[in-house]
Design an enzyme around this catalytic site. Structure first.
Site, PDB file in Angstrom:
ATOM      1  N   CYS A   1      73.948  40.963  39.843  1.00 14.35           N
ATOM      2  CA  CYS A   1      75.098  41.144  40.722  1.00 14.35           C
ATOM      3  C   CYS A   1      75.998  39.917  40.688  1.00 14.35           C
ATOM      4  CB  CYS A   1      74.630  41.323  42.158  1.00 14.35           C
ATOM      5  SG  CYS A   1      73.304  42.493  42.363  1.00 14.35           S
TER       6      CYS A   1
ATOM      7  N   HIS B   1      44.698  45.718   1.777  1.00  7.14           N
ATOM      8  CA  HIS B   1      44.650  47.121   1.332  1.00  7.14           C
ATOM      9  C   HIS B   1      45.981  47.533   0.713  1.00  7.14           C
ATOM     10  CE1 HIS B   1      40.679  47.653   3.002  1.00  7.14           C
ATOM     11  NE2 HIS B   1      41.105  46.941   4.044  1.00  7.14           N
TER      12      HIS B   1
ATOM     13  N   GLU C   1      66.035  42.520  13.064  1.00  6.54           N
ATOM     14  CA  GLU C   1      67.183  43.227  13.630  1.00  6.54           C
ATOM     15  C   GLU C   1      68.413  42.338  13.765  1.00  6.54           C
ATOM     16  OE1 GLU C   1      66.828  44.689  17.690  1.00  6.54           O
ATOM     17  OE2 GLU C   1      65.472  43.077  18.197  1.00  6.54           O
TER      18      GLU C   1
ATOM     19  N   ARG D   1      78.293  40.696  33.336  1.00  8.88           N
ATOM     20  CA  ARG D   1      76.908  40.669  33.817  1.00  8.88           C
ATOM     21  C   ARG D   1      76.352  42.064  34.082  1.00  8.88           C
ATOM     22  NH1 ARG D   1      76.347  35.481  37.153  1.00  8.88           N
ATOM     23  NH2 ARG D   1      75.095  36.677  38.583  1.00  8.88           N
TER      24      ARG D   1
ATOM     25  N   ASN E   1      72.924  38.619  46.345  1.00  6.19           N
ATOM     26  CA  ASN E   1      72.269  38.762  45.032  1.00  6.19           C
ATOM     27  C   ASN E   1      70.814  38.373  45.207  1.00  6.19           C
ATOM     28  OD1 ASN E   1      74.739  39.256  43.979  1.00  6.19           O
ATOM     29  ND2 ASN E   1      74.865  37.377  42.759  1.00  6.19           N
ATOM     30  N   GLY E   2      69.914  39.088  44.565  1.00  5.37           N
ATOM     31  CA  GLY E   2      68.495  38.724  44.649  1.00  5.37           C
ATOM     32  C   GLY E   2      67.701  39.858  45.259  1.00  5.37           C
TER      33      GLY E   2
ATOM     34  N   TRP F   1      74.383  45.326  41.039  1.00  5.79           N
ATOM     35  CA  TRP F   1      73.474  45.918  40.037  1.00  5.79           C
ATOM     36  C   TRP F   1      72.317  46.421  40.875  1.00  5.79           C
ATOM     37  CZ3 TRP F   1      72.374  46.819  34.891  1.00  5.79           C
ATOM     38  CH2 TRP F   1      71.033  46.840  34.517  1.00  5.79           C
TER      39      TRP F   1
ATOM     40  N   LYS G   1      72.914  49.000  22.152  1.00  2.00           N
ATOM     41  CA  LYS G   1      71.997  48.549  23.202  1.00  2.00           C
ATOM     42  C   LYS G   1      71.225  49.725  23.771  1.00  2.00           C
ATOM     43  CE  LYS G   1      70.145  45.535  25.937  1.00  2.00           C
ATOM     44  NZ  LYS G   1      69.045  44.766  25.327  1.00  2.00           N
TER      45      LYS G   1
ATOM     46  N   GLU H   1      56.533  42.806  17.503  1.00  2.00           N
ATOM     47  CA  GLU H   1      57.756  42.437  18.206  1.00  2.00           C
ATOM     48  C   GLU H   1      58.420  41.220  17.541  1.00  2.00           C
ATOM     49  OE1 GLU H   1      59.640  43.892  20.069  1.00  2.00           O
ATOM     50  OE2 GLU H   1      60.852  42.393  21.107  1.00  2.00           O
TER      51      GLU H   1
ATOM     52  N   LYS I   1      62.231  41.221  16.072  1.00  2.00           N
ATOM     53  CA  LYS I   1      63.232  40.247  16.516  1.00  2.00           C
ATOM     54  C   LYS I   1      63.912  39.598  15.329  1.00  2.00           C
ATOM     55  CE  LYS I   1      64.016  41.136  19.742  1.00  2.00           C
ATOM     56  NZ  LYS I   1      63.363  42.252  20.275  1.00  2.00           N
TER      57      LYS I   1
HETATM   58  O1  M6R Z   1      66.411  50.913  26.506  1.00  2.00           O
HETATM   59  P1  M6R Z   1      65.055  51.099  25.840  1.00  2.00           P
HETATM   60  O2  M6R Z   1      64.067  50.059  26.238  1.00  2.00           O
HETATM   61  O3  M6R Z   1      64.524  52.496  25.989  1.00  2.00           O
HETATM   62  O4  M6R Z   1      65.357  50.900  24.300  1.00  2.00           O
HETATM   63  C1  M6R Z   1      64.373  51.111  23.336  1.00  2.00           C
HETATM   64  C2  M6R Z   1      64.732  50.420  22.045  1.00  2.00           C
HETATM   65  O5  M6R Z   1      65.927  50.934  21.535  1.00  2.00           O
HETATM   66  C3  M6R Z   1      64.888  48.905  22.255  1.00  2.00           C
HETATM   67  O6  M6R Z   1      63.721  48.353  22.778  1.00  2.00           O
HETATM   68  C4  M6R Z   1      65.228  48.196  20.937  1.00  2.00           C
HETATM   69  O7  M6R Z   1      64.186  48.325  20.033  1.00  2.00           O
HETATM   70  C5  M6R Z   1      65.544  46.739  21.241  1.00  2.00           C
HETATM   71  N1  M6R Z   1      66.894  46.611  21.670  1.00  2.00           N
HETATM   72  C6  M6R Z   1      65.285  45.846  20.101  1.00  2.00           C
HETATM   73  O8  M6R Z   1      65.479  44.522  20.445  1.00  2.00           O
END
Ligand code: M6R
Length: 608
Positions: free
Chosen positions: A2, A504, A488, A27, A101-102, A75, A603, A481, A485
């Site tokens: 927020c 394998h 991507e 934000r 906020n909070g 938010w 996103k 993960e 990172k």
């Molecule tokens: O909004 P969501 O958590 O459902 O999104 C799932 C994936 O699209 C998301 O975690 C994506 O893999 C990440 N943005 C990658 O960093």
């Protein structure tokens, strides 16, 4: 998160507030509102949607005359986005207005107390409790009322407060949520973040925890929570407006990585009560928890990786079998959901099409679904039978960092709660784990402070073609993960492998100099992990290892080692992921990639 803006001075307040709030739009928010003292009373206007709606509603602020006001972009946390839940909130007489906020952690008992004293609530927010509490303690002295409330509330808050009986002043208060005040020749300002007031002043004061500021048109006074006056030195902001939006960080991704200690605290602390885990929103009795005989975790991308960690953690701690599925597979594979199966979907955005479809599929098969969701009021949050929110706040960078960290915490809490209720976790183990959980934010902070070392290492791999991430057990989940990172945002091909699976097939891809990031945080698997490192090193790989402090034996098998602080074996993912996030980030920065908006990615993936 927020946004808060407040103004008291020579000019009309509403346009200043609208302008300030527009600087905080990045934000993320779902509604906006303003309170302005018009000479007789406090007038409030608020509405769901973009700031533009509030601008139109008030004709750019013209219909809200007055030179004292506070504004807010919300938010949603407690209560869905709605006009009623938007800020500011009033007391019943409409003589006190509050923006916040909070999260007020003890708002429920406080709300009950206020209801028993005859107060009536018109919203679902925790903030409205503050408006009524201030009213309750207000006997003519605003500072006294505010500090009494501060002594009684738990949680995090940045507040802007105004009183109709004191129209020559506004108040700013802070604990664990950011807030600054600023001044120029024409007035004084409150803001939750620097960009909101940068157009008006560069002279700002950073408010510390439990401090109160009384702002008048031409001066400000600072107080402790015990009403003692204190002096503070102003700071001159040198950043440009663009940098200020990111709080001085070069990218949102870096800013969000740095927000992880707070995210972890915010997701954790409202659920730890009296040395126990209380997940009110779970909506399950102990009897129902004992009746679970299988859990399906369904999600996409990083949320799926959090789910894979969840499998190891829940199976290990609560001894419930867990199946993890990518949502786009789950929805079409006619999953077998038997009686006693619990379905958990995980999503930051709450709008991911495949995850939403998986949720609906499960419900059609007659199963209740628990959503672990970040965005309040999102589709998954609305349609899930129960929602456990991750309190990460808005995440702007496409590559998730803080939301993923919050998802891990939610899963640890579930595992411990289930383990406890099902008699699989004894008192001592449970309390030791709680202490380890509470230490995570400080440990994450420590790892983040080490960023320069990782940056130097990352700079060597800007030209890499292929990188492999390997690990066993939970370390395999971290590797997945870490690999995502890197690839991507840097566009370097990378793959995560269960370390034992390399030989394998994949080991044939290892060439002289290929980087292999090996995660080895599980004591029981350490020796096996070590052998896998030796295998790849013998074929020319350069081995980067991430392991626990004290595991110095690893230096025999690895070329470069990053040590993480000791924690419970089930929580190591929360620490080991930090250097891997930093590594991906710095490789991408070094390559000049658009870190916050990588090509081809969105996103929120709202299509199949
Ligand atoms: O909004 P969501 O958590 O459902 O999104 C799932 C994936 O699209 C998301 O975690 C994506 O893999 C990440 N943005 C990658 O960093």
């Amino acid at each position: 998160m927020c946004g808060i803006v407040g103004y008291i001075g020579k000019h009309a307040a509403a346009p200043v507030i609208l302008e300030g709030l527009s600087r905080l739009e990045y934000r993320g928010y779902d509604s906006a509102g303003m309170a302005v003292f018009d000479g007789e009373k406090i007038q409030i206007k608020k509405s769901v949607g973009r700031l533009k709606v509030l601008e139109e509603l008030t004709h750019g602020g013209a219909t809200m005359p007055g030179s004292i006001g506070i504004g807010h972009t919300r938010w949603a946390t407690h209560g869905a986005p709605s006009d009623a839940n938007s800020h500011p909130h009033y007391n019943a007489e409409e003589t006190i207005a509050v923006v916040h906020n909070g999260i007020i952690e003890n708002y429920l008992p406080l709300k009950e107390k206020m209801i028993s004293k005859g107060y009536r609530f018109v919203s679902d927010t925790d903030t409205e409790v503050l408006a009524h509490l201030i009213d309750y303690y207000y006997k003519g002295n605003p500072l006294e009322a505010i500090t009494k409330v501060m002594h009684r509330v738990q949680g995090s808050y940045a507040l802007g407060i105004m009183f109709a009986e004191h129209p020559d002043q506004i108040f700013a208060v802070r604990k664990d949520s950011p807030l600054i005040v600023g001044q120029n020749e024409e007035g004084c300002f409150i803001a939750s973040d620097v960009p909101a007031i940068l157009k008006y002043t560069r002279k700002v004061y950073f408010i510390e925890n439990q401090e109160v500021v009384r702002l008048r048109a031409d001066h400000m006074h600072f107080y402790t929570v015990d009403e003692e006056e204190i002096t503070k030195e102003p700071v001159t902001i040198e950043w440009d407006a663009n940098a200020a939006e990111k709080g001085g960080y070069e990218h949102f991704m870096l800013k969000e990585m740095y927000e992880q200690p707070k995210t972890v605290t915010d997701t954790l602390s409202p659920r730890i009560k009296d040395q126990d885990i209380v997940i009110e929103e779970l909506g399950m009795s102990d009897e129902e928890i004992r009746a679970i005989n299988k859990i399906f975790i369904v999600a996409c991308g990083s949320a799926y990786h959090a789910g894979v960690t969840g499998k190891y953690v829940i199976e290990g701690i609560a001894r419930i079998p867990v199946e993890v599925d990518v949502a786009s597979e789950f929805r079409y594979r006619d999953p077998i959901l038997e009686e006693g199966t619990m379905v958990v979907v995980i999503s930051q955005s709450g709008e991911t099409a495949d995850t939403l479809a998986a949720l609906r599929e499960s419900q059609q098969l007659g199963h209740k679904v628990l959503g672990i969701v970040n965005v309040v009021g999102s589709s998954i949050a609305r349609e899930a039978d129960n929602v456990m929110y991750t309190w990460a706040g808005p995440e702007i960078a496409v590559a998730t960092t803080k939301a993923y960290s919050a998802q891990l915490i939610a899963l640890y809490l579930l595992a411990m709660k289930f383990g406890r209720v099902r008699g699989k976790l004894g008192d001592t183990a449970f309390h030791n784990m709680l202490e380890d959980l509470k230490r995570l934010p400080a440990q994450i902070e420590m790892l983040l402070a080490n960023k320069q070392r990782i940056q130097r290492f990352a700079n060597r791999y800007i030209g890499a073609k292929d990188v492999f991430f390997i690990g066993r057990g939970i370390d395999y989940a971290i590797s997945m993960e870490g690999s995502l990172k890197l690839k991507e945002i840097s566009y370097i091909h990378s793959e995560a492998y269960a370390a034992g699976e390399l030989k394998h097939g994949t080991i044939s891809l290892i060439e002289e100099g290929t980087l292999v990031a090996a995660v080895a945080t599980q004591d029981g698997l350490f020796k096996k992990a070590l052998s896998n490192m030796v295998e790849v090193k013998a074929r020319g790989a350069f081995v980067l290892a991430v392991t626990n402090e004290g595991n110095t034996d690893i230096e025999k098998a690895a070329d470069y080692v990053i040590y993480i602080p000791r924690t419970n074996q089930y929580f190591t993912n929360s620490l080991a992921i930090i250097p891997l996030q930093l590594f991906g980030y710095y490789v991408a920065v070094g390559k000049g990639c658009d870190v916050d908006k990588p090509r081809n990615l969105a996103k929120s993936v709202t299509v199949e």
